[in-house]
Design an enzyme around this catalytic site. Structure first.
Site, PDB file in Angstrom:
ATOM      1  N   LYS A  69       1.051   4.357  -2.674  1.00 29.51           N
ATOM      2  CA  LYS A  69       0.697   5.723  -2.295  1.00 29.51           C
ATOM      3  C   LYS A  69       1.906   6.661  -2.313  1.00 29.51           C
ATOM      4  O   LYS A  69       1.761   7.841  -2.665  1.00 29.51           O
ATOM      5  CB  LYS A  69       0.025   5.725  -0.917  1.00 29.51           C
ATOM      6  CG  LYS A  69      -1.342   5.042  -0.902  1.00 29.51           C
ATOM      7  CD  LYS A  69      -2.333   5.715  -1.857  1.00 29.51           C
ATOM      8  CE  LYS A  69      -3.734   5.136  -1.724  1.00 29.51           C
ATOM      9  NZ  LYS A  69      -4.720   5.808  -2.587  1.00 29.51           N
ATOM     10  N   TYR A 128       0.836  -1.207   0.000  1.00 31.53           N
ATOM     11  CA  TYR A 128       0.000   0.000   0.000  1.00 31.53           C
ATOM     12  C   TYR A 128       0.869   1.254   0.000  1.00 31.53           C
ATOM     13  O   TYR A 128       0.611   2.197  -0.761  1.00 31.53           O
ATOM     14  CB  TYR A 128      -0.911  -0.030   1.225  1.00 31.53           C
ATOM     15  CG  TYR A 128      -1.967   1.053   1.232  1.00 31.53           C
ATOM     16  CD1 TYR A 128      -3.011   1.016   0.318  1.00 31.53           C
ATOM     17  CD2 TYR A 128      -1.927   2.083   2.160  1.00 31.53           C
ATOM     18  CE1 TYR A 128      -3.992   1.995   0.319  1.00 31.53           C
ATOM     19  CE2 TYR A 128      -2.912   3.066   2.178  1.00 31.53           C
ATOM     20  CZ  TYR A 128      -3.936   3.019   1.255  1.00 31.53           C
ATOM     21  OH  TYR A 128      -4.910   3.996   1.263  1.00 31.53           O
TER      22      TYR A 128
END
Length: 237
Positions: free
Chosen positions: A155, A151
């Site tokens: 990001k 993740y």
């Protein structure tokens, strides 16, 4: 929000969570809203509920984004005023235990999709001299947390992509904003159940999707001469 009346907005991830909250906010402000998501039935219900236009597609693929861009451009006669990338994928795993398929899934939804949407819509925005990309980032794009390898990679990568976009559109009339919320209570948490873990914030203390949607709408409603490069959104508790 009067500035959004009559605007056209394409919002990905719009069948639930932050994407749906943003779509609702835009529709209530008087914008034409195209809702994009993979799940056809929830998407159709969401579009009918808010008075938007359902566009089923997987924006993590080049073919999916091409289909969205072709359809929207033909329908509107131009690129939309706003392209809001809210589609997202999330999961937790230690790096040495992470499934490569989960890594690819998060990169596709969180990073590849915004890149493909920029490629699809930016040329038309540049030709006419206006348009606005709004990307949903995360606090995990600036701060490292355990089990966030995939993740965070997506990001942090989105933040880098956004920063390059800002440099490349400088002085063109096209704008871009990165909205970076802290933990938000959306269906992405359902498989994890943070309330059962002591190392994660409980859902009751998280931001609500509507909190993030208000930040998106605020950035979108600014006059043409105002650029908000990024907004961090945190719960006050």
């Amino acid at each position: 929000m009067d500035a959004l009346k009559g605007k056209t907005a394409v919002i990905t991830g719009a069948s639930s969570g932050i994407g749906l909250a943003v779509a609702r906010q835009m529709a209530e402000a008087g914008a034409w809203v195209g809702l994009v998501a993979r799940s056809k039935a929830p998407l159709s219900r969401a579009a009918a509920d808010i008075g938007g236009h359902a566009i089923p597609a997987d924006v993590g693929t080049a073919a999916g984004v091409h289909a969205v861009a072709t359809y929207v451009t033909e329908l509107l006669g131009d690129a939309p005023d706003l392209v809001i990338s809210a589609a997202g994928a999330f999961g937790l795993a230690r790096l040495h235990e992470a499934d490569p398929a989960d890594f690819d899934r998060m990169i596709a939804a969180n990073l590849r999709a915004p890149f493909l949407l920029i490629r699809a819509f930016l040329p038309a925005m540049l030709r006419r001299g206006h348009g606005h990309f709004i990307h949903l980032g995360s606090v995990a794009g600036r701060v490292a947390f355990p089990e966030n390898g995939a993740y965070a990679a997506s990001k942090f990568g989105l933040r880098g992509l956004h920063e390059v976009l800002l440099q490349e559109i400088r002085g063109t009339g096209v704008r871009a904003t990165l909205v970076e919320p802290a933990a938000t209570d959306t269906p992405l948490w359902d498989p994890i159940d943070p309330d059962a873990r002591t190392d994660l914030p409980p859902r009751a203390s998280m931001l609500r999707p509507e909190d993030v949607a208000r930040a998106v709408a605020f950035a979108a409603a600014q006059p043409a001469g105002v650029l908000i490069p990024s907004i961090a959104v945190h719960a006050a508790g």
